[in-house]
Every structure is written in structure tokens, then in C-alpha cells.
Design a protein around this motif. Structure first.
Motif: not given
Length: 117
Positions: A8-13
Motif C-alpha cells: 500500500s502507498m503508506d508502507t512505501l519507504n
């Protein structure tokens, strides 16, 4: 074939994305996909074996850079440009601008010619 999973977008690092972009083949794939067209894996022409190409596509997908869609026995890949821009503003455009320099060491990845039957 197991269904492709996408972060998900919020887990991209950033470290994972940068690692994925650090490889010349993967950077060449990203550059090719930057036209925002969905491409069949069979269309991709890279100077590596198909099994190695599959590995590089998996790294890009796992990092959140691409999205893979399966349709029957075929797989299609698309760059997640909007998601990357939302999460890391300017990263993709800067990376693509820097990779356009002929001395950048980016692999020449293109599209296979389609032959008419």
C-alpha cells in the motif's frame, strides 16, 4: 501462479524504492514504463534472460514502483507514477531526468517487435 501482491502507498519507504531503482536493468524498465502505458511482460525486451527479467519485475513490484495485473496466463505491468509522486514528490521525475544521461549506466530496455501473422 500466485496472485501478485502490492504494498500500500503508506508502507512505501524510501530506502526500498531507492534500492530498487539502483539497478541498471530496473532503472531501464522504469524509464520504459514512464510513458504510463501498461505493458505485457512478453513485450519487454531487456538484455537478460526471461527468468532474470521476472526477478527484476518482482523487485520493482515489491518496492511499490510498479503494479502487475494478471489476465489468464498473461501478466501486465504499469508504473505507479501517481502513487510515487504522492509519497515521494519529485523522486521519479528527478530519477528519470538523471537516467536520461547516456553516461548514467542505464540498461537499454525496449519493446519487442510484434510480428503479424
Amino acid at each position: 501462479m500466485a496472485a501478485a501482491t502490492h504494498p500500500s502507498m503508506d508502507t512505501l519507504n524510501l530506502p526500498t524504492v531507492m534500492h530498487a531503482l539502483a539497478d541498471p536493468i530496473r532503472l531501464g524498465l522504469v524509464r520504459l514504463l514512464s510513458d504510463n502505458e501498461e505493458r505485457a511482460w512478453s513485450e519487454l525486451d531487456a538484455p537478460i534472460a526471461n527468468s532474470t527479467l521476472s526477478y527484476h519485475l518482482k523487485v520493482l513490484r515489491s518496492a511499490g514502483i510498479t503494479r502487475t495485473r494478471e489476465e489468464g496466463t498473461r501478466c501486465y505491468v504499469r508504473l505507479r507514477s501517481d502513487d510515487l509522486e504522492d509519497r515521494f514528490p519529485g523522486l521519479l521525475s528527478t530519477t528519470l531526468a538523471l537516467s536520461s544521461d547516456s553516461s548514467a549506466g542505464v540498461a537499454d530496455v525496449g519493446l519487442r517487435s510484434r510480428t503479424k501473422v
